[in-house]
Design a protein around this motif. Structure first.
Motif, PDB file in Angstrom:
ATOM      1  N   MET A   1       6.083   1.035   6.335  1.00 19.15           N
ATOM      2  CA  MET A   1       6.410   0.169   5.231  1.00 19.15           C
ATOM      3  C   MET A   1       7.930   0.025   5.170  1.00 19.15           C
ATOM      4  SD  MET A   1       5.150   0.581   1.302  1.00 19.15           S
ATOM      5  CE  MET A   1       6.056   2.032   0.817  1.00 19.15           C
ATOM      6  N   ILE A   2       8.431  -1.182   5.395  1.00 20.81           N
ATOM      7  CA  ILE A   2       9.857  -1.489   5.363  1.00 20.81           C
ATOM      8  C   ILE A   2      10.072  -2.562   4.294  1.00 20.81           C
ATOM      9  CG2 ILE A   2      11.847  -2.258   6.729  1.00 20.81           C
ATOM     10  CD1 ILE A   2      10.517   0.194   7.957  1.00 20.81           C
ATOM     11  N   ASP A   3      11.092  -2.397   3.444  1.00 25.17           N
ATOM     12  CA  ASP A   3      11.328  -3.409   2.415  1.00 25.17           C
ATOM     13  C   ASP A   3      12.034  -4.629   3.008  1.00 25.17           C
ATOM     14  OD1 ASP A   3      14.112  -2.915   2.480  1.00 25.17           O
ATOM     15  OD2 ASP A   3      14.138  -1.879   0.552  1.00 25.17           O
ATOM     16  N   VAL A   4      12.255  -5.639   2.189  1.00 29.20           N
ATOM     17  CA  VAL A   4      12.836  -6.893   2.674  1.00 29.20           C
ATOM     18  C   VAL A   4      14.272  -6.727   3.174  1.00 29.20           C
ATOM     19  CG1 VAL A   4      11.354  -8.362   1.255  1.00 29.20           C
ATOM     20  CG2 VAL A   4      13.541  -7.590   0.340  1.00 29.20           C
ATOM     21  N   ASP A   5      14.955  -5.669   2.745  1.00 31.65           N
ATOM     22  CA  ASP A   5      16.325  -5.411   3.199  1.00 31.65           C
ATOM     23  C   ASP A   5      16.380  -4.526   4.438  1.00 31.65           C
ATOM     24  OD1 ASP A   5      17.517  -6.892   1.083  1.00 31.65           O
ATOM     25  OD2 ASP A   5      17.211  -5.174  -0.258  1.00 31.65           O
ATOM     26  N   GLY A   6      15.210  -4.073   4.923  1.00 25.63           N
ATOM     27  CA  GLY A   6      15.171  -3.255   6.131  1.00 25.63           C
ATOM     28  C   GLY A   6      15.175  -1.755   5.892  1.00 25.63           C
ATOM     29  N   TYR A   7      14.931  -1.327   4.654  1.00 25.31           N
ATOM     30  CA  TYR A   7      14.932   0.099   4.341  1.00 25.31           C
ATOM     31  C   TYR A   7      13.506   0.633   4.196  1.00 25.31           C
ATOM     32  CZ  TYR A   7      19.923  -0.111   3.581  1.00 25.31           C
ATOM     33  OH  TYR A   7      21.269  -0.270   3.765  1.00 25.31           O
ATOM     34  N   ARG A   8      13.276   1.822   4.732  1.00 27.92           N
ATOM     35  CA  ARG A   8      11.978   2.485   4.642  1.00 27.92           C
ATOM     36  C   ARG A   8      11.988   3.401   3.420  1.00 27.92           C
ATOM     37  NH1 ARG A   8      10.602   7.603   7.675  1.00 27.92           N
ATOM     38  NH2 ARG A   8       8.366   7.847   7.439  1.00 27.92           N
ATOM     39  N   PHE A  35      17.207  18.929   4.967  1.00 23.63           N
ATOM     40  CA  PHE A  35      16.219  19.172   3.926  1.00 23.63           C
ATOM     41  C   PHE A  35      14.893  18.534   4.356  1.00 23.63           C
ATOM     42  CE2 PHE A  35      19.902  18.870   0.731  1.00 23.63           C
ATOM     43  CZ  PHE A  35      19.981  20.246   0.554  1.00 23.63           C
ATOM     44  N   PRO A  36      13.782  19.006   3.821  1.00 18.01           N
ATOM     45  CA  PRO A  36      12.516  18.305   4.051  1.00 18.01           C
ATOM     46  C   PRO A  36      12.612  16.885   3.480  1.00 18.01           C
ATOM     47  CG  PRO A  36      12.124  20.488   3.129  1.00 18.01           C
ATOM     48  CD  PRO A  36      13.598  20.226   3.031  1.00 18.01           C
ATOM     49  N   GLN A  37      12.048  15.946   4.205  1.00 17.33           N
ATOM     50  CA  GLN A  37      12.015  14.562   3.745  1.00 17.33           C
ATOM     51  C   GLN A  37      10.929  13.838   4.516  1.00 17.33           C
ATOM     52  OE1 GLN A  37      16.014  13.200   5.135  1.00 17.33           O
ATOM     53  NE2 GLN A  37      14.835  11.624   6.176  1.00 17.33           N
ATOM     54  N   GLY A  38      10.524  12.685   4.016  1.00 21.91           N
ATOM     55  CA  GLY A  38       9.542  11.909   4.751  1.00 21.91           C
ATOM     56  C   GLY A  38       9.208  10.605   4.068  1.00 21.91           C
ATOM     57  N   GLY A  39       8.596   9.728   4.836  1.00 23.04           N
ATOM     58  CA  GLY A  39       8.270   8.396   4.376  1.00 23.04           C
ATOM     59  C   GLY A  39       7.142   8.370   3.363  1.00 23.04           C
ATOM     60  N   MET A  40       7.201   7.353   2.524  1.00 24.12           N
ATOM     61  CA  MET A  40       6.159   7.136   1.530  1.00 24.12           C
ATOM     62  C   MET A  40       5.110   6.199   2.109  1.00 24.12           C
ATOM     63  SD  MET A  40       8.362   6.539  -1.954  1.00 24.12           S
ATOM     64  CE  MET A  40       6.912   5.914  -2.783  1.00 24.12           C
ATOM     65  N   ARG A  41       3.869   6.469   1.789  1.00 25.12           N
ATOM     66  CA  ARG A  41       2.788   5.555   2.121  1.00 25.12           C
ATOM     67  C   ARG A  41       2.729   4.475   1.049  1.00 25.12           C
ATOM     68  NH1 ARG A  41      -1.237  10.563   3.365  1.00 25.12           N
ATOM     69  NH2 ARG A  41      -0.297  11.128   5.361  1.00 25.12           N
ATOM     70  N   SER A  42       2.173   3.319   1.396  1.00 30.77           N
ATOM     71  CA  SER A  42       2.155   2.189   0.454  1.00 30.77           C
ATOM     72  C   SER A  42       1.357   2.469  -0.811  1.00 30.77           C
ATOM     73  CB  SER A  42       1.623   0.932   1.138  1.00 30.77           C
ATOM     74  OG  SER A  42       0.309   1.149   1.602  1.00 30.77           O
ATOM     75  N   ASP A  43       0.426   3.423  -0.750  1.00 30.32           N
ATOM     76  CA  ASP A  43      -0.406   3.726  -1.924  1.00 30.32           C
ATOM     77  C   ASP A  43       0.076   4.959  -2.695  1.00 30.32           C
ATOM     78  OD1 ASP A  43      -1.086   5.569   0.052  1.00 30.32           O
ATOM     79  OD2 ASP A  43      -3.214   5.565  -0.448  1.00 30.32           O
ATOM     80  N   GLU A  44       1.277   5.465  -2.388  1.00 29.32           N
ATOM     81  CA  GLU A  44       1.788   6.683  -3.029  1.00 29.32           C
ATOM     82  C   GLU A  44       2.929   6.384  -3.987  1.00 29.32           C
ATOM     83  OE1 GLU A  44       1.498  10.416  -0.010  1.00 29.32           O
ATOM     84  OE2 GLU A  44       2.981   8.892   0.528  1.00 29.32           O
ATOM     85  N   THR A  45       3.002   7.189  -5.032  1.00 31.13           N
ATOM     86  CA  THR A  45       4.195   7.222  -5.869  1.00 31.13           C
ATOM     87  C   THR A  45       5.186   8.165  -5.184  1.00 31.13           C
ATOM     88  OG1 THR A  45       3.492   9.161  -7.137  1.00 31.13           O
ATOM     89  CG2 THR A  45       2.785   6.969  -7.960  1.00 31.13           C
ATOM     90  N   CYS A  92      13.723  -1.594  10.843  1.00 28.89           N
ATOM     91  CA  CYS A  92      14.186  -0.591   9.887  1.00 28.89           C
ATOM     92  C   CYS A  92      15.648  -0.278  10.182  1.00 28.89           C
ATOM     93  CB  CYS A  92      13.344   0.681  10.002  1.00 28.89           C
ATOM     94  SG  CYS A  92      13.888   2.012   8.923  1.00 28.89           S
ATOM     95  N   ILE A  93      16.523  -0.543   9.206  1.00 24.98           N
ATOM     96  CA  ILE A  93      17.949  -0.263   9.387  1.00 24.98           C
ATOM     97  C   ILE A  93      18.379   1.023   8.708  1.00 24.98           C
ATOM     98  CG2 ILE A  93      18.516  -2.707   9.643  1.00 24.98           C
ATOM     99  CD1 ILE A  93      19.807  -2.384   6.742  1.00 24.98           C
ATOM    100  N   GLY A  94      17.480   1.619   7.912  1.00 29.39           N
ATOM    101  CA  GLY A  94      17.832   2.850   7.208  1.00 29.39           C
ATOM    102  C   GLY A  94      16.723   3.276   6.271  1.00 29.39           C
ATOM    103  N   GLN A  95      17.053   4.223   5.416  1.00 31.70           N
ATOM    104  CA  GLN A  95      16.061   4.741   4.478  1.00 31.70           C
ATOM    105  C   GLN A  95      16.595   4.642   3.059  1.00 31.70           C
ATOM    106  OE1 GLN A  95      13.286   7.503   5.619  1.00 31.70           O
ATOM    107  NE2 GLN A  95      14.381   8.218   7.423  1.00 31.70           N
ATOM    108  N   LYS A  96      15.672   4.400   2.139  1.00 32.68           N
ATOM    109  CA  LYS A  96      15.996   4.495   0.718  1.00 32.68           C
ATOM    110  C   LYS A  96      15.139   5.627   0.181  1.00 32.68           C
ATOM    111  CE  LYS A  96      12.829   0.886  -0.959  1.00 32.68           C
ATOM    112  NZ  LYS A  96      12.771  -0.391  -1.682  1.00 32.68           N
TER     113      LYS A  96
END
Length: 180
Positions: A1-8, A35-45, A92-96
């Motif tokens: 899932m990447i937003d319109v600005d290219g951030y995951r 630190f621990p980190q990871g991507g969000m799924r489209s159905d997750e808060t 994907c140009i980066g992460q939010k």
């Protein structure tokens, strides 16, 4: 899932122990620590994603931690161009990220780096509060600094300790300031 600005969309986890030190882990087969980190799924808060990533990367369950705070809104970082997969669309140009501050309430014996099929970390240790802002890979330093700066007053107040001077972020360091 990447937003319109290219951030995951992503979550980051700052795990605090009773001494005010932070969980710091080494990426498998690499010399980078984070630190621990990871991507969000489209159905997750963000909160749901944080608990899933916490379990996958540290083996900790909700009963092992107390959520103390989270950042307001997204903290963003751009990837260096060598990590951008220009052939993939959307690109994907980066992460939010939404960052969470957690306190370990169970014993550290609950930590398990191989709790999932494909572990992300192979070593961990406790470090001083500001250490990660100066030692994470360069392109993440500013976002780490901003997250820690957001959480520092709460940690100092909660533990009745002084965390010491915060390191300058790359963005605010004297050599990176433009001359007026």
């Amino acid at each position: 899932m990447i937003d319109v600005d290219g951030y995951r969309p992503n979550v980051g986890i700052v795990l605090l122990n009773a001494d005010g030190r932070l969980f710091w882990a080494r990426r498998v087969h690499r010399d980078g620590w984070q630190f621990p980190q990871g991507g969000m799924r489209s159905d997750e808060t963000p909160l749901e994603a944080m608990y899933r990533e916490l379990q996958e990367e540290t083996g900790l369950s909700p009963e092992h931690v107390q959520v103390l705070a989270s950042t307001r809104g997204w903290l963003r970082y751009k990837l260096p161009s060598r990590y951008i997969r220009h052939h993939q669309h959307p690109t994907c140009i980066g992460q939010k990220q939404v960052w969470f501050l957690l306190k370990l309430v169970g014993g550290e014996d609950a930590l398990c780096l191989n709790a999932c099929e494909k572990p992300e970390f192979d070593l961990w240790r406790w470090v001083d509060f500001w250490y990660p802002a100066a030692h994470v890979v360069n392109f993440k330093r500013d976002v780490y600094h901003r997250a820690l700066r957001h959480f520092a007053p709460l940690v100092e107040n909660m533990l009745s300790i002084e965390l010491g001077p915060q390191p300058q972020s790359r963005r605010n360091s004297p050599r990176n300031k433009r001359a007026a």
